[in-house]
Scaffold this motif. Structure first.
Motif, mmCIF file in Angstrom:
data_model
loop_
_atom_site.group_PDB
_atom_site.id
_atom_site.type_symbol
_atom_site.label_atom_id
_atom_site.label_comp_id
_atom_site.label_asym_id
_atom_site.label_seq_id
_atom_site.Cartn_x
_atom_site.Cartn_y
_atom_site.Cartn_z
ATOM 1 N N ASP A 56 -2.940 5.253 4.165
ATOM 2 C CA ASP A 56 -3.717 4.311 3.367
ATOM 3 C C ASP A 56 -3.194 4.193 1.944
ATOM 4 O O ASP A 56 -3.463 3.193 1.260
ATOM 5 N N SER A 57 -2.478 5.234 1.470
ATOM 6 C CA SER A 57 -2.014 5.216 0.085
ATOM 7 C C SER A 57 -0.712 4.455 -0.098
ATOM 8 O O SER A 57 -0.297 4.201 -1.229
ATOM 9 N N GLN A 58 -0.059 4.097 0.994
ATOM 10 C CA GLN A 58 1.204 3.371 0.864
ATOM 11 C C GLN A 58 0.941 1.947 0.368
ATOM 12 O O GLN A 58 -0.004 1.294 0.801
ATOM 13 N N PRO A 59 1.763 1.441 -0.546
ATOM 14 C CA PRO A 59 1.487 0.139 -1.172
ATOM 15 C C PRO A 59 1.286 -0.997 -0.177
ATOM 16 O O PRO A 59 0.366 -1.807 -0.325
ATOM 17 N N ALA A 60 2.100 -1.061 0.882
ATOM 18 C CA ALA A 60 1.976 -2.173 1.828
ATOM 19 C C ALA A 60 0.641 -2.116 2.554
ATOM 20 O O ALA A 60 -0.030 -3.141 2.743
ATOM 21 N N VAL A 61 0.230 -0.914 2.938
ATOM 22 C CA VAL A 61 -1.044 -0.766 3.639
ATOM 23 C C VAL A 61 -2.201 -1.059 2.703
ATOM 24 O O VAL A 61 -3.150 -1.768 3.046
ATOM 25 N N ALA A 62 -2.120 -0.522 1.478
ATOM 26 C CA ALA A 62 -3.196 -0.745 0.519
ATOM 27 C C ALA A 62 -3.362 -2.225 0.215
ATOM 28 O O ALA A 62 -4.470 -2.733 0.085
ATOM 29 N N GLN A 63 -2.231 -2.954 0.099
ATOM 30 C CA GLN A 63 -2.316 -4.387 -0.173
ATOM 31 C C GLN A 63 -2.982 -5.122 0.979
ATOM 32 O O GLN A 63 -3.795 -6.031 0.777
ATOM 33 N N SER A 64 -2.689 -4.711 2.214
ATOM 34 C CA SER A 64 -3.304 -5.367 3.361
ATOM 35 C C SER A 64 -4.788 -5.088 3.440
ATOM 36 O O SER A 64 -5.547 -5.842 4.040
ATOM 37 N N LEU A 65 -5.213 -3.978 2.802
ATOM 38 C CA LEU A 65 -6.634 -3.646 2.779
ATOM 39 C C LEU A 65 -7.311 -4.194 1.533
ATOM 40 O O LEU A 65 -8.478 -3.875 1.260
ATOM 41 N N SER A 66 -6.569 -5.017 0.753
ATOM 42 C CA SER A 66 -7.080 -5.579 -0.499
ATOM 43 C C SER A 66 -7.470 -4.474 -1.474
ATOM 44 O O SER A 66 -8.481 -4.553 -2.163
ATOM 45 N N GLN A 67 -6.649 -3.433 -1.517
ATOM 46 C CA GLN A 67 -6.899 -2.322 -2.421
ATOM 47 C C GLN A 67 -5.657 -2.093 -3.268
ATOM 48 O O GLN A 67 -4.563 -2.515 -2.939
ATOM 49 N N HIS A 68 -5.860 -1.375 -4.385
ATOM 50 C CA HIS A 68 -4.726 -0.842 -5.111
ATOM 51 C C HIS A 68 -4.216 0.373 -4.347
ATOM 52 O O HIS A 68 -4.959 0.990 -3.594
ATOM 53 N N PRO A 69 -2.941 0.761 -4.530
ATOM 54 C CA PRO A 69 -2.461 1.969 -3.877
ATOM 55 C C PRO A 69 -3.361 3.157 -4.196
ATOM 56 O O PRO A 69 -3.718 3.385 -5.351
ATOM 57 N N ALA A 70 -3.755 3.876 -3.156
ATOM 58 C CA ALA A 70 -4.706 4.986 -3.329
ATOM 59 C C ALA A 70 -3.957 6.232 -3.768
ATOM 60 O O ALA A 70 -3.771 7.171 -3.002
ATOM 61 N N ASP A 71 -3.478 6.218 -5.018
ATOM 62 C CA ASP A 71 -2.770 7.374 -5.539
ATOM 63 C C ASP A 71 -3.687 8.591 -5.500
ATOM 64 O O ASP A 71 -4.907 8.486 -5.657
#
Length: 528
Positions: free
Chosen positions: A386-401
């Motif tokens: 979930d923290s990877q940028p591509a996945v986070a973008q698809s979830l309409s989120q910022h990267p979950a650092d």
């Protein structure tokens, strides 16, 4: 007129009596015990005592005892005797749950001159040793990078395996303003994580005895909102919560609080309705799982849940044990503290029919411990994905650092620090001693059963003055007997917020670790 205290055959004022005198404090048991010992420690230091070094005898010893299991009693006695041998001239004050349950036996142990059966007596007892005032709260937490703050005491439930309501009866909530002031002071002293602790936190505010005129009663969800208004780069974590006390007000507050970690510890104890009935728990499996789903719906699918499970409760059949395994899978726990059932004298469960053979308990503990590690790894991998940028973008989120509280230097990777993130995942990330006690921003790159390895997203710190405390958590300066005898570590708690995750044996310098693990009881999975 100045009060006088006895030292040998002399009577001297307290301020003279304590000058240059040394103390040693030892704690067994839960987060609440550790908090209470820290309060006594600060009272002694403020009154002129200093802590004795490893190579010197203390003038005053304080032992905070545990009685959650029979082994807790025996370890408490063992520590008191060890202190008497190693500090032959010391006077010993004994407090805590075992002191409350069996004061006559405690009073007969070597060097014991005061037994505190009710902590409300503590100011009076300490005054006889030159302590003029007990602080309203703590300002630090010796040996730890996170601080525990007690918000309430006491339990009124009657779970069939638990002795705690007998030794901590009734409900006593602290004033919300006092809790807030204490946490503000800890944050000002550099603590980045505060663990909200209590014996039964869901009952915070049910009693109103400690409120001042004009105070409004507050329940736990009100307190969370109050604390969340404290500014700064810090976070709070709940030590545990009962599933039946997760209501709409609580869930709404959790969703709104920016400083609250999205990790909760509702104690399951068993995943079988039949066993829960024998345990006298107040919920059944479907209701428990429904509460987890409601929290996830509000806070997000990545919300972390840890729990306690007692294996081998009297009468537990193989089918009931399999139900527990399936419930853990359905709950998707990220951590399960697995405890073999331990008979606790004075509880109904100790005399129930159908006591399980130790070898069968060991087998079941091993099976659940393996499942626990599989569930942990699954959670870690999902969080990294979930923290990877591509996945986070698809979830309409910022990267979950990840935001990791650095607690100690890694023992396995040179140039790394080890700590926990907001979801209580154990994480190792490049770092130095200057990071200890501070947050490190990073992103997970790999996961295993043991935790997460992360890449650092900020520059390395090299100035150790940036770290407010140098000692690693779980500390190099203290002997922490986590892997000693599992019976002592809360094998039968959790109706209360003294969860199995709290049940560690925490021993001060100069006291050896407890005896090796008892092979008759099985393996315990400890928090990282």
């Amino acid at each position: 007129m100045t009060d006088l205290i006895n030292i040998g055959d002399r009577h001297v004022p307290p301020d003279v009596a304590v000058a240059g005198r040394t103390c040693r404090l030892v704690t067994l048991g839960c987060k609440v015990n550790q908090y209470e010992t820290q309060l006594v420690r600060e009272a002694l230091l403020q009154s002129g005592y200093r802590e004795a070094g490893d190579d010197e005898s203390a003038d005053l010893c304080v032992v905070n005892t545990c009685t959650v299991t029979n082994t807790g009693d025996s370890k408490s006695r063992q520590v008191i005797r060890q202190l008497a041998r190693q500090n032959p001239g010391a006077r010993t004050i004994v407090m805590g749950c075992y002191a409350t349950r069996d004061p006559a036996v405690v009073a007969g142990l070597p060097n014991v001159i005061e037994v505190v059966t009710d902590k409300r007596e503590l100011p009076d007892v300490l005054s006889r040793f030159g302590v003029s005032d007990l602080p309203a709260g703590i300002t630090e937490f010796e040996g730890r990078q996170r601080a525990f703050v007690k918000i309430q005491d006491g339990c009124i439930l009657k779970c069939s395996y638990c002795i705690i309501p007998t030794v901590r009866p009734g409900l006593r909530s602290r004033r919300p303003m006092d809790i807030e002031d204490e946490i503000r002071a800890l944050i000002d002293h550099g603590y980045r994580e505060i663990v909200i602790s209590g014996i039964h936190m869901g009952h915070f505010g049910v009693d109103t005895n400690n409120l001042a005129p004009g105070d409004r009663p507050e329940r736990l969800w009100h307190l969370l909102r109050r604390l969340d208004r404290i500014p700064g780069d810090w976070r709070m974590r709940l030590s545990s919560i009962e599933a039946v006390e997760v209501n709409d007000d609580f869930i709404s507050a959790c969703g709104d609080c920016q400083h609250l970690c999205p990790q909760f510890h509702p104690a399951l104890q068993s995943g079988s309705d039949a066993v829960l009935t024998r345990m006298r728990r107040r919920y059944r499996v479907d209701r428990f799982l429904q509460r987890l789903d409601q929290i996830r719906e509000k806070l997000g699918r990545g919300t972390a849940f840890s729990t306690d499970v007692i294996v081998g409760f009297p009468g537990e059949t193989e089918a009931e044990f399999q139900e527990t395994l399936e419930t853990c899978r359905r709950a998707r726990f990220m951590k399960v503290h697995v405890f073999p059932f331990s008979r606790r004298d004075g509880t109904p469960a100790a005399t129930m029919d159908g006591q399980i053979a130790p070898e069968e308990i060991r087998r079941r503990v091993g099976i659940l411990s393996e499942l626990e590690r599989d569930l942990a790894e699954q959670f870690y991998r999902e969080r990294i994905a979930d923290s990877q940028p591509a996945v986070a973008q698809s979830l309409s989120q910022h990267p979950a650092d990840l935001e990791v509280l650095a607690e100690r230097l890694s023992e396995h990777r040179e140039g790394y620090v080890r700590g926990t993130d907001r979801w209580y995942m154990p994480v190792e990330v490049p770092g130095t001693a200057a990071d200890l006690g501070l947050f490190v921003r990073c992103r997970g790159i790999s996961a295993s059963r043991e935790g997460v390895v992360a890449e650092r997203l900020q520059a390395l710190r090299h100035d150790s003055s940036l770290s407010h405390r140098g000692a690693p958590d779980d500390s190099d300066n203290l002997t922490l007997a986590r892997d000693a005898d599992p019976e002592c570590e809360t094998a039968a708690v959790a109706a209360c917020s003294v969860s199995a995750a709290d049940g560690i044996v925490f021993v001060s310098p100069g006291i050896p670790a407890a005896a090796p693990q008892n092979s008759a009881t099985g393996v315990v999975t400890w928090p990282s």
